[in-house]
Write an enzyme that holds these catalytic residues in place. Sequence first.
Site, PDB file in Angstrom:
ATOM      1  CB  SER A  92     -88.936 -37.994  24.119  1.00  0.00           C
ATOM      2  OG  SER A  92     -88.816 -39.251  25.658  1.00  0.00           O
ATOM      3  CG  MET A  93     -92.450 -35.940  28.732  1.00  0.00           C
ATOM      4  SD  MET A  93     -92.073 -33.877  29.897  1.00  0.00           S
ATOM      5  CE  MET A  93     -92.520 -33.103  29.248  1.00  0.00           C
TER       6      MET A  93
END
Length: 250
Positions: A92-93
């Site tokens: 994700s991030m």
Amino acid sequence: MWTDGYLRFYQPRPQASRLLICFPHAGGGASAFRAWPFLLGDDTEVAIAQYPGREDRFGEPRVEDMDTLLAELLAEALPHAGRRPFCLLGHSMGGAVAHELAMRLTSRGAGPRRLVISGRQPPSHHPLNSTIHQSSDSKLLAELLRLSPDNEALAQESELVTLLLPVVRADYRLIERYRPGDCPRLDCPITVLAGEQDPELSPEAAHAWSAYTHGDCRVHFFPGDHFFIASQRARVVATVRQAMLGEERI
């Protein structure tokens, strides 16, 4: 366990033939990958980034811009990059962090052998108008539930919510203010991991990572939502190990 700086080595293996450096999701800490050293085997050492403001760095100021985070990670990663073959993995991030770090390391002649992107859009699909970090606590919780119904258990723990939401908000601020710049193609291959029901990463976006490497780009889909990387941990780790060994199968 080594706990200085950003990188956590829960199972130090300095003599291992390869290194995997992992970067957690927004709101996450190094514990998200704590089981990985035991699943990957003795020939692989695992380092996990611990962002400030959580877990054993809870009392430290949170970093809320990508450039500051990358400058610190680069300084710490460079000495490890020169010792043995290594791969970067981010969820994700953390996928955006891993990709940016891979470009910076490559520009210094110390690029990874492989980049593994999990549950993250490529720069061409980066959302530019997202402002979740400005939302109320209730809307921030709703966003976590959108990503995975399993987060419902979190929503029922008021004390945990009080501790976690400021961390989540700061990380969302970082990734929502992040603007990818020029992205030269990497020399290393890219492996993409995606959840079949992940609302954040469409099949089209997953395959679009092929535009960011001169090498191969292989995409693997797993049952589950945005956090398939936890619910399908054994299968995910096995796929990552095959990729690191050059035995990747689709």
